[in-house]
Design a protein around this motif. Structure first.
Motif, PDB file in Angstrom:
ATOM      1  N   SER A 112      -5.720   2.374   0.190  1.00 28.35           N
ATOM      2  CA  SER A 112      -5.272   1.066   0.652  1.00 28.35           C
ATOM      3  C   SER A 112      -4.305   1.172   1.830  1.00 28.35           C
ATOM      4  O   SER A 112      -4.281   0.288   2.688  1.00 28.35           O
ATOM      5  CB  SER A 112      -4.638   0.268  -0.491  1.00 28.35           C
ATOM      6  OG  SER A 112      -3.510   0.945  -1.021  1.00 28.35           O
ATOM      7  N   LYS A 163      -6.355   1.534   4.995  1.00 23.17           N
ATOM      8  CA  LYS A 163      -6.975   0.241   5.336  1.00 23.17           C
ATOM      9  C   LYS A 163      -5.947  -0.713   5.928  1.00 23.17           C
ATOM     10  O   LYS A 163      -6.229  -1.423   6.903  1.00 23.17           O
ATOM     11  CB  LYS A 163      -7.625  -0.370   4.102  1.00 23.17           C
ATOM     12  CG  LYS A 163      -8.861   0.368   3.644  1.00 23.17           C
ATOM     13  CD  LYS A 163      -9.438  -0.256   2.389  1.00 23.17           C
ATOM     14  CE  LYS A 163     -10.603   0.577   1.870  1.00 23.17           C
ATOM     15  NZ  LYS A 163     -11.125   0.048   0.610  1.00 23.17           N
ATOM     16  N   ALA A 198       0.805  -1.221   0.000  1.00 23.78           N
ATOM     17  CA  ALA A 198       0.000   0.000   0.000  1.00 23.78           C
ATOM     18  C   ALA A 198       0.840   1.275   0.000  1.00 23.78           C
ATOM     19  O   ALA A 198       0.318   2.345  -0.305  1.00 23.78           O
ATOM     20  CB  ALA A 198      -0.927  -0.003   1.214  1.00 23.78           C
TER      21      ALA A 198
END
Length: 71
Positions: free
Chosen positions: A25, A28, A18
């Protein structure tokens, strides 16, 4: 390999993948990693709390590890 080790590798891989991406991303992956860290801290806190009064904690009333005496 333990399930926890596999989870650690997956979380680390997601964090590495990421990096530098602007698609959400990274957020997350960081959130998932912190959730797992909090699981570990919860288990550690439960373990320390079972130490009883000699560990500075009442049995059955887990508190944050910050109350654990330094050596």
């Amino acid at each position: 390999m333990s399930a926890d080790t596999e989870k650690h590798r997956a979380l680390l891989g997601a964090l590495k993948d990421a990096q530098g991406k602007g698609n959400g991303s990274c957020e997350k992956a960081v959130t998932a990693a912190f959730e797992h860290v909090f699981e570990h801290l919860g288990r550690l806190n439960d373990y320390v709390a079972r130490g009883g009064p000699e560990r500075g904690q009442e049995r059955g009333k887990p508190e944050l590890v910050q109350n654990h005496p330094a050596k």
